[in-house]
Every structure is written in C-alpha cells, then in structure tokens.
Design a protein around this motif. Structure first.
Motif, PDB file in Angstrom:
ATOM      1  N   ALA A  86      -2.846  49.864   6.323  1.00 37.93           N
ATOM      2  CA  ALA A  86      -1.888  48.910   6.377  1.00 37.93           C
ATOM      3  C   ALA A  86      -0.438  49.186   5.886  1.00 37.93           C
ATOM      4  CB  ALA A  86      -2.459  47.589   5.709  1.00 37.93           C
ATOM      5  N   GLY A 142       5.281  45.158  -3.650  1.00 36.61           N
ATOM      6  CA  GLY A 142       4.987  46.713  -3.799  1.00 36.61           C
ATOM      7  C   GLY A 142       5.326  47.148  -5.324  1.00 36.61           C
ATOM      8  N   LYS A 173       2.442  40.532  -1.136  1.00 33.16           N
ATOM      9  CA  LYS A 173       2.466  41.886  -0.701  1.00 33.16           C
ATOM     10  C   LYS A 173       3.485  42.645  -1.443  1.00 33.16           C
ATOM     11  CE  LYS A 173       5.186  39.440   2.986  1.00 33.16           C
ATOM     12  NZ  LYS A 173       5.349  38.909   4.236  1.00 33.16           N
ATOM     13  N   ARG A 183       2.033  55.972  10.851  1.00 39.02           N
ATOM     14  CA  ARG A 183       1.182  56.057  11.605  1.00 39.02           C
ATOM     15  C   ARG A 183       1.370  56.475  12.887  1.00 39.02           C
ATOM     16  NH1 ARG A 183      -1.086  50.724  12.587  1.00 39.02           N
ATOM     17  NH2 ARG A 183       0.782  49.840  11.900  1.00 39.02           N
ATOM     18  N   ARG A 212       0.421  44.172  -4.112  1.00 41.06           N
ATOM     19  CA  ARG A 212      -0.053  44.451  -2.583  1.00 41.06           C
ATOM     20  C   ARG A 212      -1.568  45.039  -2.584  1.00 41.06           C
ATOM     21  NH1 ARG A 212       3.946  48.375  -0.241  1.00 41.06           N
ATOM     22  NH2 ARG A 212       2.117  49.717  -1.561  1.00 41.06           N
ATOM     23  N   TRP A 262       7.629  48.634  -6.964  1.00 47.59           N
ATOM     24  CA  TRP A 262       8.914  48.397  -7.647  1.00 47.59           C
ATOM     25  C   TRP A 262       9.006  46.979  -7.912  1.00 47.59           C
ATOM     26  CZ3 TRP A 262      11.438  51.838  -9.873  1.00 47.59           C
ATOM     27  CH2 TRP A 262      11.562  52.966  -9.517  1.00 47.59           C
ATOM     28  N   ILE A 263       8.643  45.963  -6.772  1.00 47.56           N
ATOM     29  CA  ILE A 263       8.885  44.619  -7.133  1.00 47.56           C
ATOM     30  C   ILE A 263       7.874  44.098  -8.241  1.00 47.56           C
ATOM     31  CG2 ILE A 263       8.764  42.296  -6.156  1.00 47.56           C
ATOM     32  CD1 ILE A 263       9.574  43.609  -3.457  1.00 47.56           C
ATOM     33  N   GLY A 283      -0.073  46.878   9.621  1.00 45.14           N
ATOM     34  CA  GLY A 283       1.061  46.612  10.080  1.00 45.14           C
ATOM     35  C   GLY A 283       1.767  45.344   9.243  1.00 45.14           C
ATOM     36  N   VAL A 284       1.091  44.850   8.586  1.00 46.41           N
ATOM     37  CA  VAL A 284       1.684  43.600   7.788  1.00 46.41           C
ATOM     38  C   VAL A 284       2.958  44.308   7.231  1.00 46.41           C
ATOM     39  CG1 VAL A 284       0.213  43.931   5.676  1.00 46.41           C
ATOM     40  CG2 VAL A 284       1.143  41.965   6.189  1.00 46.41           C
ATOM     41  N   ASP A 285       3.965  43.455   7.213  1.00 44.86           N
ATOM     42  CA  ASP A 285       5.092  44.251   6.759  1.00 44.86           C
ATOM     43  C   ASP A 285       5.135  44.372   4.937  1.00 44.86           C
ATOM     44  OD1 ASP A 285       5.159  41.411   6.845  1.00 44.86           O
ATOM     45  OD2 ASP A 285       7.219  41.061   6.642  1.00 44.86           O
ATOM     46  N   THR A 286       5.475  45.548   4.673  1.00 46.73           N
ATOM     47  CA  THR A 286       5.370  45.692   3.221  1.00 46.73           C
ATOM     48  C   THR A 286       6.817  45.883   2.758  1.00 46.73           C
ATOM     49  OG1 THR A 286       5.420  48.010   4.041  1.00 46.73           O
ATOM     50  CG2 THR A 286       3.266  46.838   3.202  1.00 46.73           C
ATOM     51  N   LEU A 287       6.934  45.431   1.233  1.00 49.10           N
ATOM     52  CA  LEU A 287       7.985  45.229   0.798  1.00 49.10           C
ATOM     53  C   LEU A 287       9.029  46.345   0.402  1.00 49.10           C
ATOM     54  CD1 LEU A 287       7.978  41.778  -0.743  1.00 49.10           C
ATOM     55  CD2 LEU A 287       9.063  42.289   1.259  1.00 49.10           C
ATOM     56  N   ASP A 288       8.366  47.406  -0.216  1.00 55.51           N
ATOM     57  CA  ASP A 288       9.092  48.552  -0.581  1.00 55.51           C
ATOM     58  C   ASP A 288       8.175  49.752   0.016  1.00 55.51           C
ATOM     59  OD1 ASP A 288       8.158  48.757  -4.090  1.00 55.51           O
ATOM     60  OD2 ASP A 288       7.157  48.023  -2.219  1.00 55.51           O
ATOM     61  N   GLU A 289       8.625  50.022   0.947  1.00 54.25           N
ATOM     62  CA  GLU A 289       8.358  51.309   1.797  1.00 54.25           C
ATOM     63  C   GLU A 289       8.678  52.555   1.228  1.00 54.25           C
ATOM     64  OE1 GLU A 289       5.792  51.720   3.093  1.00 54.25           O
ATOM     65  OE2 GLU A 289       5.526  49.585   3.371  1.00 54.25           O
ATOM     66  N   ARG A 301      -0.281  51.992 -10.874  1.00 57.27           N
ATOM     67  CA  ARG A 301       1.167  52.718 -10.990  1.00 57.27           C
ATOM     68  C   ARG A 301       1.791  51.856 -11.981  1.00 57.27           C
ATOM     69  NH1 ARG A 301       3.057  53.042  -5.393  1.00 57.27           N
ATOM     70  NH2 ARG A 301       1.918  54.910  -4.770  1.00 57.27           N
ATOM     71  N   GLN A 358      11.938  38.356   3.198  1.00 59.08           N
ATOM     72  CA  GLN A 358      10.728  38.919   3.481  1.00 59.08           C
ATOM     73  C   GLN A 358       9.559  37.801   3.860  1.00 59.08           C
ATOM     74  OE1 GLN A 358       9.775  42.048   4.206  1.00 59.08           O
ATOM     75  NE2 GLN A 358      11.670  43.126   4.001  1.00 59.08           N
ATOM     76  N   VAL A 376       8.674  53.906  -1.501  1.00 54.63           N
ATOM     77  CA  VAL A 376       7.631  54.529  -2.377  1.00 54.63           C
ATOM     78  C   VAL A 376       6.616  55.078  -1.690  1.00 54.63           C
ATOM     79  CG1 VAL A 376       6.248  54.048  -4.478  1.00 54.63           C
ATOM     80  CG2 VAL A 376       7.966  52.324  -3.860  1.00 54.63           C
ATOM     81  N   ALA A 377       6.499  56.563  -2.069  1.00 57.06           N
ATOM     82  CA  ALA A 377       5.288  57.310  -1.319  1.00 57.06           C
ATOM     83  C   ALA A 377       3.786  56.981  -2.060  1.00 57.06           C
ATOM     84  CB  ALA A 377       5.645  58.885  -1.523  1.00 57.06           C
ATOM     85  N   ARG A 378       2.962  56.895  -1.208  1.00 59.19           N
ATOM     86  CA  ARG A 378       1.696  56.694  -1.690  1.00 59.19           C
ATOM     87  C   ARG A 378       1.357  57.792  -2.748  1.00 59.19           C
ATOM     88  NH1 ARG A 378      -2.688  54.000   0.421  1.00 59.19           N
ATOM     89  NH2 ARG A 378      -1.624  52.200  -0.855  1.00 59.19           N
ATOM     90  N   VAL A 426       3.791  52.012   7.734  1.00 59.75           N
ATOM     91  CA  VAL A 426       3.892  51.547   9.008  1.00 59.75           C
ATOM     92  C   VAL A 426       4.583  52.868   9.724  1.00 59.75           C
ATOM     93  CG1 VAL A 426       4.782  50.270  10.914  1.00 59.75           C
ATOM     94  CG2 VAL A 426       4.039  49.283   8.831  1.00 59.75           C
TER      95      VAL A 426
END
Lengths: 90, 543
Positions: free
Chosen positions: B537, B46, B44, B543, B271, B48-49, A80-86, B278, B27, A88-90, B540
C-alpha cells in the motif's frame, strides 16, 4: 532474533532489553554534582543533556533490529491508498 | 501596548487560522462526516506528519511556559522535564506498537474502545473514558494559561472578565476551525508551530546567554539567587529531600504521557508501525530543545526578569517569565515571532486534546449509553459538538481560577490518568488482571491519590489543599498508620497512587480468579496485536 508468537501473542527480542538503558537518568545520585563543568554548565545539567544520545541510539537500534518481524496484514487495507508523505523512503 | 510585537503576532496568528480552515481540504477522504476522518485524519499520516503531531502533543504551553517558570522559582527540580522525555520513548516504544495494531485491526478510536473490546466491559471502558476527559480538561486550560500569559505580556492585560476577552477571541477562532477540519487542522498547523519554535529556541539559547556573559554567568546568577532565599528546597542542584521526587516525577510523567487520550490520538492517526518506530527513534531529538528551554528559567534570573502582575487577579504571574524575558531581551519584531511561537504552540495541543476528549465522549459515552445505533455520520457530528463543549469548559476554568493554580491542576490530571495504566497498558499484554481487580485498583488509586493531593499545602502556605504534587514520605498515611513517619524525603503522588492501584488490582484479581468469576469476553486475538499496513500500500510509484 525474534521468536514466533506464542499463545499470548507476545513476541520477544533480546534487543528490547536495550530500551532499559536510558532509565539510568532516573538514578539522581550518579549525577547530582557540580563538577566537572562543561561550557560553564554544572555536571548535573550536561550529563542529562548527554543522556539524550543513548536515548536516541537505543530506540534506533531496536527499530532497525526488529524491522524484519513478521506482521499480520491489516483488514480491508487497499493497496494504492493515498499516502501523505511519500518523500520518506521506507 | 507593544505594537510591533502585536502586529507580528496577529499576522502569524492569521496565517495559522487560514491554514486551519484550508486543512479540511488537505488529502481528504470521501467525507469528513466519519469519525475516522474527522478525529483521526483518516489514519494515514506518515512519519513527518506524525513527528509534528506527536511533537505538538508533547511540547505544549506546559513545557514552554510552566517548566521554565518552575526552574525560575525552584531551580534544579524543574529540570525533570529532560529525563522525563528521555525515558519516555524507550518505555512507550513497544506498548504503542501493540495498541496501534489492535486499534487498526478492530477500528478502535480511543483507549477506552480498546478496553471495551479487550474485556467486553462497558463499565471499565466508561471509567477509562471519564478519567481521560477529566484529566484532559485542566491540560487544555493550561494551554490557555500559556496563551494568555503571552497576550498579557503583549499589553492586553485588562482586569476582570474584559481582560480575558483577547483569549476568548483566539479561542473561538480555534474552536471553529477544529470543528470544521478535525485533526487535519492541528496536524497542518504543527508544521508552522515547530518551525517557529525551533527558530525561537535556537536563537534564544545562543543569543541570550552570550548577551548575559555565557552559561557560567547564567548558572552563577541562579546559584546566587537560590543561596539568598531562605528556602532550603531550591538550588541549582537537587538536595536529599527532592531527589526521589525528581526521579518519580520524571518516571510518572513519562508513564502518564501516552495514557493521555490526545497522545494516543496522535499515534493512532499514523499510517503504520514503521511510522511509529521511526518517530520513537527520532522524537527524543526534541528533548534537547526541551532541556534548553527549561534553562531559559535560569537565563531569566540572570537577566533580572520580573513576572508581570496579572491585572485579573492582582498577583504576579510566574507564567509570564519567559514572555517577559523575550520582551526585555529581543528586538520587538523578534519578540513578536517568539510570542507567536508560544501562542501557536499552545493552540496545536489544545486542538488535539479537545478532539481526543470529543472522541472519548462520542465513542464511549454517547454511543454506549445514549444512542447505540449511531451512524458514523452521527458520531462525527456529535464529536464536533463535543469538541466545542470541551474547549469552552476549559475557558471557564481559566475565567474562574488564578493561573498559578492551573499548573497544579495539570499535575493532578497526571495523577488521575496514571490510574488507567493497568487497564490500558497491562491489558495490551495480558488479561491476567481481572475486571474486578482493575475496577478496584482504579477506585483505590484514584481515591488515595486525590486524598493525598488534598492534604498537600502549597509551598507559600497560601493554599491548604492541592498545593503541589510532591508528598513527604513522613506524611504517607495508610488509614492513619505512618510507615515512614519523620521522613522529609518527597515523592510524586502519582507513583504512590499507581503502586497502590497495582497492588489492589493484583490482589483482587487473584481472589476473582480463585472464585472463577466471569472476566468478560475478549474480542481481540493474538494476531491483532501485530497487524501492520500492507507493504504494497505504500510507495505507489515503486510498484
């Protein structure tokens, strides 16, 4: 494809060998010539531009083929740590 | 003074400045008073960044300004920048995953932290840290040279120290928001930078050649220019003497890039392993742009662009070729955007580099030798101050040297940083190389590399030392013995020095292992090299 870690902790996949292909761009005698031209560009230039495509392909293939490799969970990684670019699909 | 360009430039520069300050709130974690937060953006970022951040590391004033300038003056050799970035990612792919994992597992912030943990040797870590800081300084200075080339083309071409004032103002602004926001500032600004850069390059490579009669006309003009010069070294193709240099320069630059502390910072801030994989697959897309950018050097030949006379030195400055090409060929407002793209393109890497050098200072010198019990808060404060010192050190470089010379300094930096490859990259896989071997290899590689560079004259004969990074094989000297005497084939000094480094490292390691000398304590274990983010993780919402 992926072997279990040995004592040295090194995992090897034969797909990794693909990563050597782009090194062809270091063998200059292959492409150090003017003809054939493309869009007015000597062979020397457009051949190397074309070399970008296998460069992208081999890293993408190795990424996809080694995706399932088992990993060790990170210590203290809280869910649940906030992730920056959600987006993007895994 | 080019007023329209200047206004557009200042407006875009202002937008970026605001972003730089706002980034501190973006953030954010619990507090910026922790080195993981200030120096790694909380680890953390992702996909793009990370793409923008690593792209921001790689595509700097060196590639925007210096590489096209090299194409302009020497021809095909400058195109090494393309194969360099094509071989870069496949080579770096696997080592980067390992260093990310072990750093995540053990909380390492710098490559020297890793070496410290792997060998338990603060001496080896100190060598890696000092090499990193020293090699980064001229790289930051080069960003300033790029920024100044733009400012001078805008008409802010004063003489003496006053002539450097606009650069100083731009840099104070950069220094303050990096101090405030840490790695989040360049990460956020990198978005704007990339959008501007893409826009400008795409317009430039479509519009300019068609305006000048197509690529054939461009290559024809370049060929005519190089044929007319007396020098046999230039041309639109490589010749027998510089092919080896081309290949070794591309390979050496690729090996060096991810040893630079700032590139590792970009990687460690991501992250997880998937983000890195990627990016290694997608980043080569930048290479196309880079190749096209390099060709702008030929476009400038076809357009008849002349370098601006730098009023601080009184010499023509080839770094102004690309800004001058844009000023001459684009309408004023678009030239302003192009200048902003180059200027901001220099700021992003300068910020990341100063943060990375500050991390090295704080973790591996300050904490190791001055204050062993420093708290995370002390570390963060120290790193912020160090980032200021590093930046103003780089400004001093620019104030006292001819900008032409700074490109050579950057090439010297590459030779230096390559000497940390055995201690950082090989150590990721094996501890077979002994501490003694690594230290001896570093000393020999460094010493011999610098000796060779010292002996190279510049092509125009104006400087007797540190003139270039290409060595004639005939001049290769092992204690006065010339194994390849008479050969005029050139090679990149960095590769020669690295080769010597490896030979010595292996030889001394064999001896040390034979003597069963103590090889330090390894605090890492094999599983650490495969650590990844916990899958739960990530999304979110899923889940």
């Amino acid at each position: 494809m992926t072997h279990a870690p040995g004592r040295s902790g090194i995992r090897w996949s034969n797909w990794n060998l693909l990563l050597l292909i782009p090194l062809v761009l270091l063998v200059t005698p292959i492409f150090n010539r003017t003809d054939p031209r493309l869009f007015g560009m000597p062979f020397f230039y457009w051949f190397q531009f074309a070399g970008v495509v296998p460069g992208v392909l081999v890293t993408s293939i190795v990424y996809l083929k080694t995706r399932g490799a088992p990993t060790t969970p990170a210590p203290g990684d809280e869910p649940g740590v906030d992730t920056l670019d959600e987006g993007v699909a895994r | 003074m080019k007023w329209t360009e200047l206004v557009v430039f200042v407006v875009l520069f202002g937008v970026v400045t605001v972003l730089g300050f706002v980034a501190a709130r973006w953030q954010r974690g619990e507090s910026l008073d922790h080195l993981d937060e200030w120096g790694l953006g909380g680890r953390k970022f992702g996909s793009w960044i990370t793409w923008f951040l690593i792209g921001g590391d790689l595509y700097t004033a060196y590639t925007f300004v210096a590489v096209p300038a090299l194409m302009f003056s020497s021809g095909a050799v400058g195109f090494y920048a393309l194969p360099y970035t094509v071989v870069l990612y496949p080579l770096a792919f696997m080592p980067l995953l390992r260093i990310w994992s072990v750093s995540r597992a053990k909380g390492y912030v710098t490559p020297a932290d890793f070496v410290r943990g792997r060998y338990g040797s603060s001496v080896l870590a100190l060598l890696v840290a000092i090499t990193g800081i020293v090699a980064t300084m001229p790289y930051i200075a080069l960003q300033l040279v790029g920024l100044e080339a733009v400012l001078r083309t805008l008409g802010l071409n004063g003489s003496g120290v006053v002539g450097h004032l606009p650069l100083l103002v731009a840099f104070v602004i950069l220094a303050v928001y990096t101090y405030q926001s840490g790695l989040r500032a360049p990460a956020l600004i990198a978005f704007v930078k990339d959008i501007l850069v893409y826009l400008v390059i795409i317009v430039a490579v479509v519009y300019l050649p068609s305006k000048l009669g197509g690529w054939s006309a461009v290559f024809h003009a370049a060929d005519a220019k190089f044929t007319a010069t007396a020098s046999p070294a230039d041309g639109v193709l490589l010749n027998g003497n510089n092919q080896l240099q081309y290949a070794t320069l591309a390979l050496g630059s690729a090996l060096a890039l991810f040893l630079y502390p700032h590139s590792i910072t970009g990687v460690l801030a991501s992250r997880g392993r998937t983000v890195i994989k990627r990016n290694m697959s997608a980043l080569p897309a930048y290479s196309l742009l880079l190749g096209l950018l390099a060709l702008l050097g030929f476009v400038a030949i076809a357009a008849g662009t002349k370098p601006l006379i730098n009023n601080a030195t009184g010499n023509p400055d080839t770094n102004t070729i690309i800004p001058n090409l844009f000023a001459g060929q684009f309408p004023s407002w678009f030239a302003g955007i192009a200048f902003a793209a180059i200027g901001i393109g220099a700021l992003v890497p300068a910020a990341i580099m100063s943060i990375a050098a500050a991390n090295l200072w704080t973790r591996n010198i300050y904490k190791e030798y001055f204050r062993r019990n420093a708290t995370p808060k002390d570390e963060a404060r120290q790193a912020k101050l160090a980032s200021l010192v590093v930046k103003f050190g780089a400004v001093a470089f620019v104030l006292f040297i001819d900008p032409q010379f700074s490109i050579d300094l950057q090439l010297i930096g590459g030779v230096l940083i390559l000497q940390t490859l055995p201690a950082v990259v090989i150590a990721l896989y094996t501890r077979w190389l002994h501490i003694w071997g690594l230290v001896a290899g570093w000393v020999v590689g460094m010493g011999w590399g610098l000796t060779m560079l010292y002996g190279i004259k510049s092509a125009d004969g104006k400087r007797a030392h540190f003139g270039a990074s290409a060595l004639k094989l005939g001049d290769l000297s092992v204690f006065g013995w010339h194994p390849l005497a008479g050969s005029t084939v050139q090679i990149y000094v960095g590769i020669v020095a690295l080769g010597a480094n490896l030979v010595i490292a292996v030889a001394v390691s064999s001896i040390a292992r034979g003597l069963r000398a103590f090889n330090g304590l390894d605090e890492t274990n094999p599983a650490d090299y495969h650590v990844d983010e916990t899958p739960a993780a990530t999304p979110v919402a899923a889940r």
